[in-house]
Design a protein around this motif. Structure first.
Motif, PDB file in Angstrom:
ATOM      1  N   GLU A 290       0.670  -1.199   0.149  1.00 26.65           N
ATOM      2  CA  GLU A 290      -0.059   0.293  -0.247  1.00 26.65           C
ATOM      3  C   GLU A 290       1.031   1.141   0.185  1.00 26.65           C
ATOM      4  N   ILE A 291       1.868   1.162   0.738  1.00 26.29           N
ATOM      5  CA  ILE A 291       2.624   2.463   1.212  1.00 26.29           C
ATOM      6  C   ILE A 291       3.696   2.094  -0.699  1.00 26.29           C
ATOM      7  N   ASN A 292       3.738   1.580  -0.909  1.00 24.48           N
ATOM      8  CA  ASN A 292       4.637   1.555  -2.419  1.00 24.48           C
ATOM      9  C   ASN A 292       3.769   1.907  -3.150  1.00 24.48           C
ATOM     10  N   ASN A 293       2.247   1.519  -3.585  1.00 27.75           N
ATOM     11  CA  ASN A 293       1.657   1.938  -4.204  1.00 27.75           C
ATOM     12  C   ASN A 293       1.723   3.199  -4.133  1.00 27.75           C
ATOM     13  N   GLN A 294       1.193   3.446  -3.018  1.00 29.68           N
ATOM     14  CA  GLN A 294       0.658   5.799  -2.593  1.00 29.68           C
ATOM     15  C   GLN A 294       2.149   6.621  -3.428  1.00 29.68           C
ATOM     16  N   ALA A 295       3.325   5.693  -2.812  1.00 24.36           N
ATOM     17  CA  ALA A 295       5.158   6.820  -3.482  1.00 24.36           C
ATOM     18  C   ALA A 295       4.598   6.907  -4.787  1.00 24.36           C
TER      19      ALA A 295
ATOM     20  N   GLN B 148       3.310  14.297  -9.219  1.00 26.65           N
ATOM     21  CA  GLN B 148       3.433  14.898  -8.931  1.00 26.65           C
ATOM     22  C   GLN B 148       4.728  15.503 -10.077  1.00 26.65           C
ATOM     23  N   GLN B 149       5.891  14.335 -10.109  1.00 22.93           N
ATOM     24  CA  GLN B 149       7.035  14.954 -10.594  1.00 22.93           C
ATOM     25  C   GLN B 149       7.685  15.111  -9.888  1.00 22.93           C
ATOM     26  N   PRO B 150       7.737  15.211  -8.103  1.00 20.82           N
ATOM     27  CA  PRO B 150       8.773  16.237  -7.166  1.00 20.82           C
ATOM     28  C   PRO B 150       9.726  16.452  -7.571  1.00 20.82           C
ATOM     29  N   VAL B 151      10.110  17.351  -6.936  1.00 23.92           N
ATOM     30  CA  VAL B 151      11.630  17.882  -6.902  1.00 23.92           C
ATOM     31  C   VAL B 151      12.481  17.882  -5.692  1.00 23.92           C
ATOM     32  N   ALA B 152      13.431  17.891  -5.204  1.00 20.89           N
ATOM     33  CA  ALA B 152      14.066  18.337  -3.849  1.00 20.89           C
ATOM     34  C   ALA B 152      14.196  17.346  -2.693  1.00 20.89           C
ATOM     35  N   THR B 153      13.317  17.740  -2.120  1.00 22.24           N
ATOM     36  CA  THR B 153      12.980  17.344  -0.671  1.00 22.24           C
ATOM     37  C   THR B 153      12.405  16.070  -0.581  1.00 22.24           C
ATOM     38  N   ASP B 154      10.553  16.667  -1.696  1.00 23.77           N
ATOM     39  CA  ASP B 154       9.476  15.961  -1.977  1.00 23.77           C
ATOM     40  C   ASP B 154       9.824  14.958  -2.448  1.00 23.77           C
ATOM     41  N   LEU B 155      11.038  14.641  -3.167  1.00 28.73           N
ATOM     42  CA  LEU B 155      11.498  13.736  -4.243  1.00 28.73           C
ATOM     43  C   LEU B 155      12.483  12.970  -3.153  1.00 28.73           C
ATOM     44  N   ARG B 156      12.985  12.948  -2.316  1.00 24.33           N
ATOM     45  CA  ARG B 156      14.019  12.450  -1.686  1.00 24.33           C
ATOM     46  C   ARG B 156      12.837  11.613  -0.496  1.00 24.33           C
TER      47      ARG B 156
END
Length: 218
Positions: free
Chosen positions: A60-65, A72-80
């Protein structure tokens, strides 16, 4: 709430789920060693069945991540955070597997073996639990300073593991009839040692999350 606000709420929820998974893993680990000491085969069987809940939580966690990464294609801290979430969750699931393996050992030995569980098993368990508390706190607060103690504790577990192995080899030399007992003690010590190794991996993932760089804690 805007899209960015929603994303950060989802990140916090993901973080909460990871902490919950860590608590599930901790409980399985504690109960598995209790079952081993108490020759409680029924409890061991329940731990084996409940491991499926840890597996489901990991999925469940992996699928959500992965979904959040794609949307969202996050960057920086959010991506990490998302990369770390996947890595940490994988380590927690493997820790659950180690707890399950200890439970399987209890089932294998049975409920009337009248054998004394080697004292190092509890010693290693206590150190591993302290290590787990450290990484959960570090993850919750994103505080890497408290991770400095991990390497010392991991060394304590390695030393206890090595000592147990030496003692079991000596035991085997004079008591071949205890071969199954010796094997199971060796296996269980190895499961705990691996449990601790995964905790160290989690610590390294937290360092990556906070500082954005790879770092080996031990």
């Amino acid at each position: 709430m805007n899209i960015r606000g929603n994303f950060h709420s989802e990140l916090q929820l993901l973080k909460t789920k990871i902490i919950t998974l860590a608590e599930m893993t901790e409980e399985a680990f504690i109960l598995s060693i209790d079952a081993l000491h108490n020759q409680d085969v029924q409890m061991a069987k329940r731990i084996i069945v409940k491991d499926k809940e840890i597996d489901r939580c990991e999925n469940e966690i992996n699928n959500q991540a992965v979904l959040m990464l794609a949307k969202q294609q996050p960057v920086a801290t959010d991506l990490r955070m998302l990369i770390s979430a996947i890595k940490i969750t994988n380590d927690l699931e493997r820790m659950g597997d180690n707890a399950k393996n200890i439970a399987k050992s209890t089932v294998h030995l049975g409920d009337n073996h009248n054998l004394i569980i080697h004292y190092a098993i509890k010693e290693m368990r206590d150190v591993a639990l302290n290590m787990l508390k450290v990484v959960v706190e570090a993850f919750r607060e994103e505080d890497i300073a408290i991770l400095k103690s991990l390497a010392i504790m991991d060394d304590e577990i390695d030393q206890a593991y090595g000592k147990l192995i030496k003692e079991m080899l000596k035991e085997r030399a004079v008591n071949m009839d205890k071969n199954q007992y010796i094997l199971q003690m060796t296996f269980n010590a190895r499961y705990i040692e691996r449990f601790a190794d995964h905790i160290t991996n989690i610590g390294e993932s937290i360092v990556f999350l906070v500082k954005g760089e790879a770092y080996q804690l031990n």
